[in-house]
Design a protein around this motif. Structure first.
Motif, PDB file in Angstrom:
ATOM      1  N   SER A 260       0.838  -1.206   0.000  1.00 48.54           N
ATOM      2  CA  SER A 260       0.000   0.000   0.000  1.00 48.54           C
ATOM      3  C   SER A 260       0.868   1.249   0.000  1.00 48.54           C
ATOM      4  N   TYR A 261       1.966   1.199   0.728  1.00 46.19           N
ATOM      5  CA  TYR A 261       2.881   2.351   0.750  1.00 46.19           C
ATOM      6  C   TYR A 261       3.556   2.534  -0.605  1.00 46.19           C
ATOM      7  N   GLN A 262       4.106   1.468  -1.160  1.00 46.61           N
ATOM      8  CA  GLN A 262       4.866   1.590  -2.401  1.00 46.61           C
ATOM      9  C   GLN A 262       3.981   1.945  -3.591  1.00 46.61           C
ATOM     10  N   PHE A 263       2.818   1.311  -3.702  1.00 45.41           N
ATOM     11  CA  PHE A 263       1.963   1.531  -4.863  1.00 45.41           C
ATOM     12  C   PHE A 263       1.251   2.881  -4.809  1.00 45.41           C
ATOM     13  N   THR A 264       0.676   3.199  -3.650  1.00 45.02           N
ATOM     14  CA  THR A 264      -0.150   4.400  -3.548  1.00 45.02           C
ATOM     15  C   THR A 264       0.663   5.632  -3.163  1.00 45.02           C
ATOM     16  N   ASN A 265       1.597   5.475  -2.260  1.00 41.96           N
ATOM     17  CA  ASN A 265       2.269   6.633  -1.682  1.00 41.96           C
ATOM     18  C   ASN A 265       3.639   6.920  -2.289  1.00 41.96           C
ATOM     19  N   VAL A 266       4.090   6.044  -3.166  1.00 41.92           N
ATOM     20  CA  VAL A 266       5.306   6.319  -3.942  1.00 41.92           C
ATOM     21  C   VAL A 266       4.925   6.445  -5.419  1.00 41.92           C
ATOM     22  N   ASN A 279       6.553   2.684 -14.861  1.00 47.81           N
ATOM     23  CA  ASN A 279       7.285   2.250 -13.663  1.00 47.81           C
ATOM     24  C   ASN A 279       7.007   0.795 -13.328  1.00 47.81           C
ATOM     25  N   ASN A 280       5.743   0.380 -13.501  1.00 48.98           N
ATOM     26  CA  ASN A 280       5.383  -0.989 -13.150  1.00 48.98           C
ATOM     27  C   ASN A 280       6.061  -2.013 -14.039  1.00 48.98           C
ATOM     28  N   VAL A 281       6.315  -1.647 -15.297  1.00 50.19           N
ATOM     29  CA  VAL A 281       7.058  -2.547 -16.181  1.00 50.19           C
ATOM     30  C   VAL A 281       8.393  -2.905 -15.538  1.00 50.19           C
ATOM     31  N   PHE A 282       9.030  -1.907 -14.959  1.00 50.31           N
ATOM     32  CA  PHE A 282      10.359  -2.120 -14.377  1.00 50.31           C
ATOM     33  C   PHE A 282      10.281  -2.626 -12.938  1.00 50.31           C
ATOM     34  N   TYR A 283       9.231  -2.269 -12.217  1.00 50.17           N
ATOM     35  CA  TYR A 283       9.056  -2.793 -10.857  1.00 50.17           C
ATOM     36  C   TYR A 283       8.937  -4.316 -10.901  1.00 50.17           C
ATOM     37  N   TRP A 284       8.064  -4.808 -11.792  1.00 44.82           N
ATOM     38  CA  TRP A 284       7.882  -6.261 -11.885  1.00 44.82           C
ATOM     39  C   TRP A 284       9.029  -6.920 -12.641  1.00 44.82           C
ATOM     40  N   GLY A 285       9.658  -6.169 -13.564  1.00 46.17           N
ATOM     41  CA  GLY A 285      10.862  -6.696 -14.207  1.00 46.17           C
ATOM     42  C   GLY A 285      11.989  -6.873 -13.206  1.00 46.17           C
ATOM     43  N   ALA A 286      12.102  -5.942 -12.260  1.00 46.13           N
ATOM     44  CA  ALA A 286      13.112  -6.061 -11.209  1.00 46.13           C
ATOM     45  C   ALA A 286      12.870  -7.304 -10.370  1.00 46.13           C
ATOM     46  N   GLN A 287      11.609  -7.675 -10.218  1.00 47.48           N
ATOM     47  CA  GLN A 287      11.296  -8.886  -9.456  1.00 47.48           C
ATOM     48  C   GLN A 287      11.867 -10.127 -10.129  1.00 47.48           C
ATOM     49  N   PHE A 356      12.489   6.914  -9.715  1.00 51.31           N
ATOM     50  CA  PHE A 356      12.293   5.696 -10.508  1.00 51.31           C
ATOM     51  C   PHE A 356      13.194   4.570 -10.015  1.00 51.31           C
ATOM     52  N   MET A 357      14.473   4.853  -9.769  1.00 51.44           N
ATOM     53  CA  MET A 357      15.402   3.826  -9.295  1.00 51.44           C
ATOM     54  C   MET A 357      14.997   3.314  -7.916  1.00 51.44           C
ATOM     55  N   LEU A 358      14.444   4.191  -7.093  1.00 52.41           N
ATOM     56  CA  LEU A 358      13.955   3.756  -5.787  1.00 52.41           C
ATOM     57  C   LEU A 358      12.810   2.761  -5.955  1.00 52.41           C
ATOM     58  N   TYR A 359      11.851   3.090  -6.811  1.00 49.31           N
ATOM     59  CA  TYR A 359      10.711   2.212  -7.033  1.00 49.31           C
ATOM     60  C   TYR A 359      11.168   0.880  -7.647  1.00 49.31           C
ATOM     61  N   PHE A 360      12.123   0.934  -8.576  1.00 52.18           N
ATOM     62  CA  PHE A 360      12.724  -0.275  -9.149  1.00 52.18           C
ATOM     63  C   PHE A 360      13.338  -1.137  -8.048  1.00 52.18           C
ATOM     64  N   SER A 361      14.053  -0.498  -7.122  1.00 53.58           N
ATOM     65  CA  SER A 361      14.716  -1.229  -6.031  1.00 53.58           C
ATOM     66  C   SER A 361      13.710  -1.872  -5.087  1.00 53.58           C
ATOM     67  N   TYR A 362      12.566  -1.208  -4.874  1.00 61.65           N
ATOM     68  CA  TYR A 362      11.515  -1.814  -4.061  1.00 61.65           C
ATOM     69  C   TYR A 362      11.042  -3.131  -4.686  1.00 61.65           C
ATOM     70  N   GLY A 363      10.890  -3.149  -6.006  1.00 59.87           N
ATOM     71  CA  GLY A 363      10.491  -4.376  -6.686  1.00 59.87           C
ATOM     72  C   GLY A 363      11.537  -5.464  -6.546  1.00 59.87           C
ATOM     73  N   LEU A 364      12.806  -5.092  -6.685  1.00 56.85           N
ATOM     74  CA  LEU A 364      13.907  -6.040  -6.527  1.00 56.85           C
ATOM     75  C   LEU A 364      13.881  -6.678  -5.138  1.00 56.85           C
ATOM     76  N   LEU A 365      13.702  -5.843  -4.116  1.00 55.14           N
ATOM     77  CA  LEU A 365      13.699  -6.331  -2.737  1.00 55.14           C
ATOM     78  C   LEU A 365      12.491  -7.218  -2.458  1.00 55.14           C
ATOM     79  N   ASP A 366      11.333  -6.851  -2.989  1.00 61.44           N
ATOM     80  CA  ASP A 366      10.128  -7.649  -2.782  1.00 61.44           C
ATOM     81  C   ASP A 366      10.334  -9.081  -3.253  1.00 61.44           C
ATOM     82  N   ALA A 367      10.863  -9.239  -4.467  1.00 61.47           N
ATOM     83  CA  ALA A 367      11.073 -10.586  -5.012  1.00 61.47           C
ATOM     84  C   ALA A 367      12.093 -11.363  -4.201  1.00 61.47           C
ATOM     85  N   MET A 368      13.168 -10.716  -3.803  1.00 59.61           N
ATOM     86  CA  MET A 368      14.205 -11.401  -3.041  1.00 59.61           C
ATOM     87  C   MET A 368      13.673 -11.816  -1.672  1.00 59.61           C
TER      88      MET A 368
END
Length: 461
Positions: A260-266, A279-287, A356-368
């Motif tokens: 909720s924080y990452q999607f709505t508030n970032v 952004n979502n293309v890269f958020y889920w790609g980072a995953q 953008f890089m922050l949001y990308f990194s959030y996706g990377l961390l979520d998957a890991m």
């Protein structure tokens, strides 16, 4: 019908296959197939959620729908493992997938009539369906692979699944590309999601029952064909007193709390509509990248299985600290009461790149983080019947945390508070998971009942 055989190894060997790993009843094909199902259903749901507010200017309807969703998900996530053991994959997955189509359709309806009731009811029904789907998915992903390659199979699943988020992110990006000042996505976006979700519902009928899946070493994923209601009720209740599951609670609660924080508030607060899809293309790609990276560490970094687990947890913990620290640095520059007056666009490279890089990194961390947790769960047993309950418990607690998180956002809690709570929850998970690996995960040489070489693969019965 009750639990049979050793909890760690599941069923014994039946024969060693001579045929291709791409045979239909192989773990690889079945894990890839459940990945495609999740590509179409939760993958597209993730893309829809990732736009912030379900693609609407006012996130209230989406927040309330998500609260209803994760409340029912919390209950049916825990029950889902037992339901899967009783009904098998076909009924469980088909029923679960069909609710995703309804949910996307409710936002198509909301686009025209702006009535929350349909979206909230659809969210509650999706929570039931998602509980069934993810319990089944968790059982398949953690029990079908050989015990020493679970990280690899988890990364294969996670990559296919998150490709759905990548494609799903392209849908609103392309369809809303020229609508620079738009605040809500168009009808075609929701229809595109519904088409993919319908395809996933049909694909779910191709998943085999675990008793028909044979690993390359000749072992079956379970000897149990169908369980009973009585057995499942008893076994599910035991989970609440199982010390392994209790150590998993903080990680389970944390693993969707930050959405909720990452999607709505970032993503929703900082970027304009078309850039959210970008952004979502890269958020889920980072995953996809993150799951492959942590999967390699968990399976190949060291010979000792426990060592691999501990190193993987350590790597994720270090990256988590760095990424949340970067998020804190950005969050200090805006708040719920002091939002940026001009939304960022992907063509404005100077201001866009850092967030953008922050949001990308959030996706990377979520998957890991989630792949790490799934690896730990998968290392506790090999039998599908047991792991369906373990993963169901994980998803249930995870969804309870998400329900609380979405409702926190509805009540306008400061962005900074949401970030700090998300960071703390993930941080306290790492030492508890490390204890679980040390105490409960067997090294390769300790796993009993390894199959012997020889014989031919039995056909699909």
């Amino acid at each position: 019908m009750g639990l049979q055989g050793d909890e760690e190894t599941g069923s014994g060997p039946v024969s060693v296959p001579k045929s291709s790993i791409f045979r239909y009843n192989s773990p690889l094909v079945q894990v890839a197939l459940i990945g495609l199902v999740c590509f179409c259903c939760p993958g597209m749901f993730n893309a829809l959620s990732g736009m912030g507010g379900g693609g609407q200017v006012d996130p209230t309807a989406a927040n309330n729908a998500n609260t209803a969703l994760y409340t029912t998900f919390a209950v049916f996530g825990i029950l889902g493992g037992g339901i899967y053991n009783i009904l098998g994959p076909h009924l469980t997955l088909f029923a679960g997938c069909s609710t995703y189509v309804l949910y996307a359709g409710s936002f198509l309806y909301y686009n025209h009539y702006h009535h929350q009731a349909f979206a909230i009811v659809a969210g509650a029904l999706l929570g039931i369906g998602a509980g069934l789907l993810w319990a089944a998915e968790g059982a398949i992903m953690t029990s079908y692979p050989p015990h020493d390659r679970k990280g690899t199979y988890i990364s294969i699943f996670w990559s296919i699944f998150n490709m759905g988020g990548v494609i799903g992110g392209l849908i609103p990006f392309i369809l809303n590309y020229h609508r620079v000042d738009a605040v809500s996505v168009n009808d075609g976006t929701y229809i595109g999601f519904m088409v993919f979700m319908s395809i996933g519902t049909v694909l779910s009928l191709g998943i085999l029952h675990p008793s028909r899946v044979v690993r390359d070493d000749g072992t079956k994923c379970t000897n149990i064909k169908y369980s009973s209601v009585t057995v499942e009720v008893v076994e599910i209740l035991k989970l609440f007193l199982n010390w392994k599951m209790l150590l998993m609670v903080p990680a389970s609660w944390a693993s969707n709390f930050f959405y909720s924080y990452q999607f709505t508030n970032v993503n929703g607060a900082l970027f304009n509509l078309r850039t959210r899809g970008f952004n979502n293309v890269f958020y889920w790609g980072a995953q996809m990248v993150g799951s492959v990276f942590i999967g390699y560490i968990m399976d190949f970094s060291f010979k000792n299985r426990r060592t691999r687990g501990l190193v993987g947890i350590g790597v994720v913990a270090v990256l988590s600290t760095a990424i949340w620290g970067g998020g804190l640095a950005k969050q200090l520059h805006y708040s719920r009461d002091d939002l940026p007056t001009l939304k960022l666009d992907f063509k404005n490279h100077t201001d866009f790149t850092g967030p953008f890089m922050l949001y990308f990194s959030y996706g990377l961390l979520d998957a890991m983080f989630q792949s790490m947790v799934y690896w730990v769960i998968g290392s506790l047993a090999d039998d599908s019947e047991i792991l369906s309950r373990y993963t169901g418990f994980y998803k249930g607690v995870q969804s309870a945390g998400a329900a609380v998180a979405w409702q926190i956002d509805v009540h306008n809690v400061p962005f900074l508070n949401e970030l700090i709570v998300s960071w703390v929850l993930t941080t306290i998970s790492y030492p508890l998971l490390a204890v679980l690996v040390i105490r409960a995960v067997k090294d390769d040489e300790e796993v009993e009942g390894k199959p012997k070489e020889g014989a031919a693969l039995p056909g699909i019965h």
